[in-house]
Design a protein around this motif. Structure first.
Motif, short mmCIF file in Angstrom:
data_model
loop_
_atom_site.label_atom_id
_atom_site.label_comp_id
_atom_site.label_asym_id
_atom_site.label_seq_id
_atom_site.Cartn_x
_atom_site.Cartn_y
_atom_site.Cartn_z
N MET A 152 6.66 76.37 11.23
CA MET A 152 7.36 77.12 12.05
C MET A 152 8.00 77.75 12.64
O MET A 152 8.66 77.33 13.55
N SER A 175 17.02 71.87 6.01
CA SER A 175 17.32 71.57 4.64
C SER A 175 18.08 72.31 3.53
O SER A 175 18.18 72.84 2.68
N GLN A 178 21.04 70.88 1.98
CA GLN A 178 20.43 70.51 0.93
C GLN A 178 20.72 71.16 -0.09
O GLN A 178 21.55 70.87 -1.41
N ARG A 199 13.69 76.98 15.98
CA ARG A 199 12.08 77.50 16.39
C ARG A 199 11.54 78.03 17.18
O ARG A 199 11.85 77.93 18.68
N GLN A 212 18.98 69.31 14.50
CA GLN A 212 18.73 68.19 13.82
C GLN A 212 19.80 67.19 12.65
O GLN A 212 21.11 67.91 12.41
N GLU A 214 20.44 66.88 8.88
CA GLU A 214 19.73 66.73 7.13
C GLU A 214 20.83 65.31 7.03
O GLU A 214 21.62 64.95 6.68
N PHE A 253 5.87 66.97 2.47
CA PHE A 253 6.87 67.65 2.55
C PHE A 253 6.39 68.79 1.09
O PHE A 253 7.10 67.81 0.73
N THR A 256 10.13 67.59 -0.99
CA THR A 256 9.76 65.80 -1.84
C THR A 256 8.33 65.19 -1.59
O THR A 256 6.99 65.82 -1.59
N GLY A 286 11.75 62.54 8.90
CA GLY A 286 10.99 63.14 7.73
C GLY A 286 11.62 62.91 6.51
O GLY A 286 12.95 62.52 6.79
N SER A 287 11.26 61.93 5.64
CA SER A 287 11.99 61.99 4.89
C SER A 287 10.94 61.97 3.12
O SER A 287 9.95 62.02 2.98
N ALA A 309 15.86 62.16 0.33
CA ALA A 309 16.82 63.58 1.75
C ALA A 309 16.16 62.82 2.81
O ALA A 309 15.18 62.57 3.21
N PHE A 310 16.28 63.69 4.06
CA PHE A 310 15.51 62.94 5.22
C PHE A 310 15.88 64.44 5.95
O PHE A 310 17.20 64.74 6.04
#
Ligand code: DAH
Length: 357
Positions: A152, A175, A178, A199, A212, A214, A253, A256, A286-287, A309-310
């Motif tokens: 990352m 994330s 969450q 990043r 992003q 989430e 991931f 998940t 991504g999810s 989650a995504f």
């Protein structure tokens, strides 16, 4: 003494700026100034002479000092008047027409995404951009040795010398929101969390700061099928097409299980992207089903609750929808770019009113 007085009062009155005034001060009453030298001569006088000359010299010194400060104040006033005249502004002038600001594509897309998910019962959550490594990594089932930490390109904050606690990070994804949301509100929960992430990466499609959104939906009866439906509805609404085909590709991931990356069917014919037709696939997010450990870390009982989650790149879907080729230009603040790609401030995206029109 009268000569000295006339000389300096005259020079002070004629001084045109503060530098000249300061020179005069040094010359007259500075340590080696003319008046100070005269004061030293007092020692050689008879007591009778001294009784006359001492107070007179002191009075002269006071007089010159007050002339200096009066002149200094006058010069400052004159400078202020000059500035006020120069920077005069006619607030009654009419506004310039055709020169209004515009909404940045990132703000526009964030609003569009929010409108779509709000319609499906998701509320908007937020978290800090500087976060602990617990929220950014550990709580999301990314332990210290996990390669995802290196992948990352994390920005770490400095700790003070001798402070051995793990450093905070600039969050590398949305994330962690969450965890914070489940900690705060428990389950069931249905949120999206748009925001900035960071990043160490820089090229045509990467900037060190990007955005992003989430998504998180937790309840007692949520399955992968719900995830698929929600994402299909989202993609159709976002790209403003009637039909779209999604492809769920098995992925990994840490937070998940199972995990899937989602592609949409598209064509690049003629160099422009068309969503919903063609033979190409475009990865957009991504999810997966939230890992039981993640629920546990956030204080939610995985024996009772589960959910999906995504995570979607806002900048990426903005580039795709609005045909913007270079991500770096998003953050250059070039007015020509903003006028070209910006949106009217008055057209707030809604599902009934149209997202992008
Ligand atoms: N956090 C991931 C990233 O930045 C994206 C992501 C993938 C978020 C899967 C999710 C998810 O919530 O379920 O690369």
């Amino acid at each position: 003494m009268d000569d000295l007085r006339d000389k300096y009062i005259g020079l002070i009155a004629g001084a045109g700026d503060e530098a000249t005034l300061e020179e005069l001060r040094v010359q007259a009453v500075g340590k080696k100034g003319e008046i100070s030298l005269k004061m030293r001569e007092l020692g050689k006088m008879t007591p009778e002479e001294r009784q006359v000359a001492g107070p007179a010299l002191n009075a002269l010194k006071d007089e010159i000092n007050s002339a200096l400060s009066a002149k200094k104040a006058a010069l400052e006033d004159a400078a202020l008047d000059e500035r006020l005249r120069g920077e005069w502004l006619d607030v009654t002038l009419p506004g310039r027409t055709g020169r209004h600001g515009s909404i940045h594509p990132i703000s526009q897309v964030t609003e569009e995404v929010t409108a779509i998910f709000a319609d499906m019962g998701f509320s908007v959550a937020e978290g800090p951009q500087i976060d602990s490594d617990w929220y950014n990594f550990d709580a999301l089932n990314i332990p210290g040795h996990h390669p995802a930490r290196a992948e990352m390109d994390t920005f770490y904050m400095h700790r003070a010398e001798g402070d051995n606690r793990p450093p905070h990070v600039l969050r590398t994804h949305t994330s962690p929101v969450q965890i914070r949301s489940m900690e705060k509100h428990g389950a069931p929960i249905r949120i999206i969390a748009p925001g900035r992430v960071y990043r160490a990466d820089y090229d045509q499609t990467h900037t060190p700061m990007f955005h992003q959104v989430e998504g998180l939906a937790i309840d007692t009866d949520i399955s992968m099928a719900n995830l698929k439906w929600v994402l299909e509805e989202f993609v159709k609404a976002y790209f403003e097409v009637d039909d779209v085909e999604l492809r769920f590709r098995a992925s990994h991931f840490p937070f998940t299980e199972p995990s899937a990356e989602v592609d949409i069917r598209c064509s690049w014919e003629g160099g422009t992207l068309k969503v919903g037709e063609g033979d190409d696939w475009l990865e957009i997010l991504g999810s997966g089903m939230v890992h039981p450990k993640v629920l546990q870390n956030a204080g939610v009982d995985p024996e009772i609750y589960q959910g999906f989650a995504f995570g979607v790149g806002i900048d990426r879907i903005a580039m795709l929808k609005y045909g913007i080729p270079d991500l770096r230009a998003f953050f250059d603040s070039d007015l020509r770019w903003l006028r070209h790609y910006g949106f009217s401030a008055l057209d707030v995206p809604t599902l009934h009113g149209g997202l992008s029109t």
